[in-house]
Motif scaffolding. Sequence first.
Motif, mmCIF file in Angstrom:
data_model
loop_
_atom_site.group_PDB
_atom_site.id
_atom_site.type_symbol
_atom_site.label_atom_id
_atom_site.label_comp_id
_atom_site.label_asym_id
_atom_site.label_seq_id
_atom_site.Cartn_x
_atom_site.Cartn_y
_atom_site.Cartn_z
ATOM 1 N N VAL A 544 37.281 38.799 37.085
ATOM 2 C CA VAL A 544 38.587 38.627 37.875
ATOM 3 C C VAL A 544 39.407 39.804 37.645
ATOM 4 O O VAL A 544 40.036 40.223 38.634
ATOM 5 N N LEU A 545 39.313 40.677 36.482
ATOM 6 C CA LEU A 545 40.197 41.556 35.951
ATOM 7 C C LEU A 545 39.791 42.801 37.279
ATOM 8 O O LEU A 545 40.380 43.699 37.774
ATOM 9 N N ARG A 546 38.288 42.721 36.949
ATOM 10 C CA ARG A 546 37.757 44.002 37.764
ATOM 11 C C ARG A 546 38.053 43.703 39.468
ATOM 12 O O ARG A 546 38.373 44.946 40.107
ATOM 13 N N ARG A 547 37.805 42.636 40.089
ATOM 14 C CA ARG A 547 38.668 42.596 41.167
ATOM 15 C C ARG A 547 39.938 43.159 41.449
ATOM 16 O O ARG A 547 40.477 43.337 42.628
ATOM 17 N N ALA A 548 40.955 42.723 40.353
ATOM 18 C CA ALA A 548 42.288 43.275 40.403
ATOM 19 C C ALA A 548 42.454 44.758 40.421
ATOM 20 O O ALA A 548 43.300 45.098 40.605
ATOM 21 N N GLY A 549 41.321 45.370 40.070
ATOM 22 C CA GLY A 549 41.517 46.857 40.128
ATOM 23 C C GLY A 549 41.434 47.534 38.820
ATOM 24 O O GLY A 549 41.496 48.809 38.668
ATOM 25 N N VAL A 550 41.321 46.742 37.837
ATOM 26 C CA VAL A 550 41.081 47.202 36.299
ATOM 27 C C VAL A 550 39.621 47.797 36.079
ATOM 28 O O VAL A 550 38.591 47.170 36.548
ATOM 29 N N LYS A 551 39.614 49.022 35.637
ATOM 30 C CA LYS A 551 38.291 49.876 35.619
ATOM 31 C C LYS A 551 37.664 49.210 34.482
ATOM 32 O O LYS A 551 38.195 48.607 33.500
ATOM 33 N N PRO A 552 36.231 49.226 34.592
ATOM 34 C CA PRO A 552 35.393 48.553 33.676
ATOM 35 C C PRO A 552 35.497 49.102 32.306
ATOM 36 O O PRO A 552 35.141 48.669 31.223
#
Length: 594
Positions: A544-552
């Motif tokens: 979910v956080l990756r879809r929000a734009g947070v880098k892995p």
Amino acid sequence: MPEEAQRRAPIPPTPESQPEDKQALEELRHLIVAPEQEGLHEIRERLDSKERRAEDISSVVAEAIQMRREQDGDHALAEALAPTIQETLRESVRKDPQVLADALFPVMGPAIRKSISESLRSMLESFNEALEHSLSLRGIQWRIEAFRTSKPFAEVVLMHSLLYRVEQVFLIHRETGLVLSHVVAPSIATQDPDMVAGMLSAIQQFARDSFNSAGQETLGSMNFEALEIWVEASPDAVLAAVIRGHAPLDYKLAMKEALENIQQNFSSALANFSGETGPFRAAGDRLHQLLEARFKEKLGGKGRPRAAIIAGAVALAIVVGWVGYSSYLLWEWSRFLNALRLQPGIIVISGRKSGGRFRVQGFRDPLAPDPEKLLSEAGFDPKKAYLELMPFYSVDDVIVLRRAKELLRPPAGVRLSQKNGELRAEGVAAPKWIAQFQERAPWIAGVNSIDVSHLQNSDHVEFNRLKGVLESAVLVFPLGRTELEPGQEAALAQYENDFQGLLVQAGHLGGTITVEIIGHTDSTGVEAANLPLSRQRADQIFKVLRRAGVKPTNLRPRGVAASEPLRTEDTEAGCRYNRSVTFKVAFSPAPPVH
């Protein structure tokens, strides 16, 4: 002939002898010029080295000054050194007046006590004369005269009751016309004694030249309205007395005796006088005996007319009222001076009343309160006061704090305080202002050190706030499932925004963050099944956080099953709370740039 010419021609040196000749020539040159070259090298080094030149000068400076004085150059030395000495004294007084006060203490104490004693004696004499005439008809007349002429009443009484008073006595070297000693009666305004002695000598020389006087005769006396100048001369000295009124002839005899005594005791110093007046200081005691004053005898009377008694009563009432009002003004003025001394940034050196005006001398910092406003608040007319306050930089804590606030302009979230030279900043401020504070504050006059231990970087504050929000977040899951419970989506959306804000603040701080996404389970079931379930829950939030734009690179999911419970499982609510995902934030500062 060719053979003879060939025999006379010089034989050229062989190649083997040339190096030996050059070496001998170099040795000869070294023997001839080496000492001079070494001396020149030593002189060049001495001229180029400031330290060696200063050392050479320091070894002869005392002898040079003494030699200059012996060559009659003391005035030139004094003129050359005066600005430096004056500036040094001024700077010393500005930094620490106590040093100069301690040095002058052994001299100032006796001089001040003697001056106060003489002033009190003169004041009591004038006060007694004024008091004796205050309640009489003559006293009323004199008081009217004082009011009409704008003279002090005591001066009018003195003028009418004084027979004579010797105000000044000069002892002058006859040949040079220089003052050897000079004494003055208390409360007498004087001019420069050397200037007066020079004028007196010039007048006597004018009289001798004008009337073709033979020899070294001197004027016996001179009159200037209420003043008389009596002159007595000896072979080496002249004694001049400035007299107010008319002295008796026996006073001239006293002058002759005093001059004879001085001529006898100081004959050697007078004969060998070269401008140094130190040997004649002892003559001051003998001159002080010539400072006489005599008043008219009091007129007796058998009775006092009724009108005089009434007038005396009225005069007494006026005097009492005037004295009471004057005392009240002096008391109020004293209160104001005490209050002024307590004002930060103001130093009062002296405060007195002179010529009907109050006069204050001292120093004032530009940020100190306005003294004229303080005068008005105390009820005084600023036009009747003369405030001579020289500017200076005060180191009072209150003034230093005002100066710091004016120069640094702290933001609304910062409070400055000053104590014993330490400037302290508390609160929250932007990094730019904190850097300016650390750079500029130590240069402020009166600030010796700074304290930023209670000053917080606004970026740190916001970072810590967002970090606390995320680390207190708990996303709950149903039993045995990897999907969030209904209603948790809104909370997760808010945490996404907090993640973005945290990344921005970390960039402002010059570093990066790593957020651990920790999956939890309750103790239901076996560990072999709970551990993959907790990791799947962490992976779900990771996606979910990756879809929000947070880098892995900023995220690290892991599962801990029931090994790190959030609450005890005594109740169903505790078990539900343990079926969750939490976050842990780690900040990594950027490596220093080399």
